[in-house]
Design an enzyme around this catalytic site. Structure first.
Site, short mmCIF file in Angstrom:
data_model
loop_
_atom_site.label_atom_id
_atom_site.label_comp_id
_atom_site.label_asym_id
_atom_site.label_seq_id
_atom_site.Cartn_x
_atom_site.Cartn_y
_atom_site.Cartn_z
N LYS A 1 0.85 -1.19 0.00
CA LYS A 1 0.00 0.00 0.00
C LYS A 1 0.89 1.24 0.00
CE LYS A 1 -3.77 -2.13 2.62
NZ LYS A 1 -4.83 -2.00 1.61
N ARG B 1 -9.76 -12.08 1.81
CA ARG B 1 -10.57 -13.15 1.23
C ARG B 1 -9.86 -14.50 1.31
NH1 ARG B 1 -10.83 -9.89 -4.33
NH2 ARG B 1 -10.72 -8.24 -2.76
N1 BES Z 1 -7.89 -4.26 4.39
C1 BES Z 1 -8.08 -3.85 3.05
C2 BES Z 1 -9.41 -3.14 2.84
C3 BES Z 1 -9.51 -1.78 3.49
C4 BES Z 1 -9.17 -0.66 2.78
C5 BES Z 1 -10.00 -1.66 4.77
C6 BES Z 1 -9.30 0.59 3.37
C7 BES Z 1 -10.12 -0.42 5.35
C8 BES Z 1 -9.78 0.70 4.64
C9 BES Z 1 -8.06 -5.07 2.12
O1 BES Z 1 -7.23 -6.10 2.53
C10 BES Z 1 -7.54 -4.59 0.81
O2 BES Z 1 -6.41 -4.21 0.75
N2 BES Z 1 -8.39 -4.62 -0.19
C11 BES Z 1 -8.02 -4.19 -1.49
C12 BES Z 1 -8.54 -5.19 -2.49
C13 BES Z 1 -7.91 -5.12 -3.83
C14 BES Z 1 -6.43 -5.44 -3.77
C15 BES Z 1 -8.61 -6.09 -4.75
C16 BES Z 1 -8.63 -2.82 -1.73
O3 BES Z 1 -9.69 -2.52 -1.18
O4 BES Z 1 -8.01 -2.03 -2.42
MN MN Z 2 -5.22 -5.82 1.86
#
Ligand code: BES
Ligand code: MN
Ligand code: ZN
Length: 490
Positions: free
Chosen positions: A272, A346
């Site tokens: 991230k 997931r």
């Molecule tokens: N934990 C994150 C989702 C999240 C994002 C929670 C912002 C709280 C605030 C999750 O693991 C994630 O990174 N999801 C990705 C999915 C993508 C890689 C398909 C996302 O939401 O960008």
């Molecule tokens: Mn994630």
């Protein structure tokens, strides 16, 4: 802070601060508020007539009785218009009044059970909402409530039992929510998977639950290749927590609750950005809610059989971590092509869903901060509800209505799964595109759900940016009140 019920006149109750209430555009004060008004020579009626106190939702007016009644301070809290009155108005009003009392230096607060009898609200429900509001509104991370005592006061001794019942429920639900808030707020080097396991062991000891804590070797024996892929780079050792409350001694099919327990989500190699990393200690909010509701269930000695599953690991980086392009195998044999190591939630949930099947559950509900996209869609005002079963969805929507932990149903059309078609595996863990992100993630999970199942994407509701009513800036503990209602609906 002790919370008690007292059968006594509000005029005589031993407290430094008394909280009474007003409805907006209501008739002159009646009931207990009316009695206080008379004892104060009509001071409340006068404030209403002048428009200084209007009973608007959350409005607070402070009066100093100067010896006319036992309490040295009276807070009049507005409940809004009576025709739209509901328990949410009570929770909010009670929270605002309790916080104002604390600011004013109160130590012992006595309150009416706000709104009992209005719109047919039972006294027990009014008492529960008043206590929930106060407890949640006074919450501070790593500090106590700041009050010594909070009592619900009613002149009529026949009503004591309903007050006590409401207090018991309100306290149990608030304590579960507060546990969840604490766990979410802890930094990732405190709320590690082992810490979550410790909390689970504590709950088991306190309430007689059965507990199993699986480590890496255990997960390998369970063939949890998806969970283990995410955990591969973890410095803090992963744990797979199984907690069971079973008053039925195995005779009742359980409700299984699954909480996503990513104690820190860096994204892994699909790292991230600076901004994205900031809130990622919150990525175990689902796990926290599930542990929180087990506290509530234990305190209430619910007659229902409940199993809690928490796959817990951090999603970080080292040389042995999983990579985009890796193939992993979930516990049911499904092969998954890793497109993004940031779509880790997931993966751990897939193995938990497979594990859940062995309990032959009547239903499974998972809570997960699964996608940023659900926050884009719904903001902080509702969690996304995905379900493969309409009666489970309706039960959850009814609980959402009663607890004001809002859910909004989202689609599980099979077309979403099309985005996850892989040339080398049964499916991909990400489409690699933002399109329909929350729905694609839910479609992935549905592949592993061989029972009535619902998924709550709580990424948008996990925390609030400002204190408002019974929500205090920071983690909300979303899901505890909702699930407690689903489980223990009286
Ligand atoms: N934990 C994150 C989702 C999240 C994002 C929670 C912002 C709280 C605030 C999750 O693991 C994630 O990174 N999801 C990705 C999915 C993508 C890689 C398909 C996302 O939401 O960008
Ligand atoms: Mn994630
Ligand atoms: Zn995550």
């Amino acid at each position: 802070m002790d919370v008690t019920a007292v059968a006594e006149s509000p005029l005589a109750v031993a407290a430094d601060t008394l909280v009474v209430n007003l409805f907006e555009r209501g008739s002159p004060p009646s009931g207990a508020t009316g009695a206080v008004d008379r004892a104060l020579g009509g001071a409340i009626s006068e404030l209403m007539a002048s428009g200084d106190a209007r009973g608007r939702a959350g409005e607070i007016t402070v009066l100093y009785p100067r010896g006319a009644i036992a309490a040295s301070r009276v807070l009049i809290v507005g409940l809004g218009p009576a025709n739209v009155f509901c328990s949410e108005a009570v929770r909010r009003a009670s929270a605002i009044a309790a916080r104002r009392a604390r600011e004013l230096g109160a130590r012992r607060v006595a309150s009416l059970a706000h709104g009992a009898g209005i719109n047919e609200m039972p006294l027990g429900d009014a008492a529960q909402a008043t206590v929930e509001g106060a407890r949640l509104g006074l919450y501070r991370y790593q500090a106590d409530d700041g009050l010594d005592g909070f009592s619900l006061v009613d002149e009529d001794a026949d009503r004591l039992e309903a007050l006590r019942d409401g207090i018991r429920w309100g306290e149990a639900v608030a304590e579960g929510t507060r546990l969840a808030r604490d766990l979410i707020q802890h930094p990732a080097n405190v709320a590690t998977p082992e810490h979550l396991a410790d909390v689970a062991r504590g709950l088991a000891a306190d309430h007689g639950f059965e507990v199993t804590i699986g480590d890496r070797a255990w997960a390998e024996r369970e063939h949890m290749g998806a969970f283990l892929a995410v955990a591969r780079a973890a410095g803090h050792e992963p744990r797979f927590i199984v907690l069971e409350h079973d008053p039925s001694k195995g005779t009742e099919p359980p409700l299984v609750l699954i909480g996503k327990g990513i104690t820190f989500d860096s994204g892994g190699l699909s790292i991230k950005g600076r901004q994205g990393l900031a809130g990622m200690k919150h990525d175990m909010a689902g796990a926290a809610a599930v542990l929180g509701v087990m506290r509530t269930v234990g305190r209430l000695r619910s007659p229902r059989r409940i199993v809690a599953l928490v796959p817990a690991t951090e999603n970080v980086i080292d040389a042995f971590g999983y990579r985009p392009s890796d193939l992993v195998r979930a516990a049911d044999g499904t092969t998954i092509e890793i497109i993004s190591t940031d779509a880790e939630g997931r993966l751990i949930l897939a193995d938990a869903l497979v594990f859940a099947a062995r309990f032959e559950p009547r239903a499974v509900v998972d809570l997960a901060t699964l996608t940023g996209a659900i926050d884009v869609a719904l903001g902080p005002h509702a969690a996304g509800l995905f379900a493969n079963d309409d009666s489970l969805a309706s039960a959850l929507l009814a609980s959402a209505e009663r607890t004001a932990e809002r859910l909004w149903r989202m689609p599980l059309w099979h077309e979403y799964l099309g985005a996850l078609e892989s040339e080398v595996a049964d499916l991909k863990n990400s489409s690699g595109k933002p399109s329909g992100g929350s729905c694609v993630a839910a479609a992935f999970l549905e592949r592993f759900a061989r029972f009535p199942w619902a998924h709550l994407d709580i990424a948008g509701v996990r925390a609030t940016e400002a204190t408002d009513g019974y929500q205090v800036k920071g983690p909300t503990g979303f899901g505890v009140r909702l699930l407690a209602d689903l489980i223990t609906r009286r």
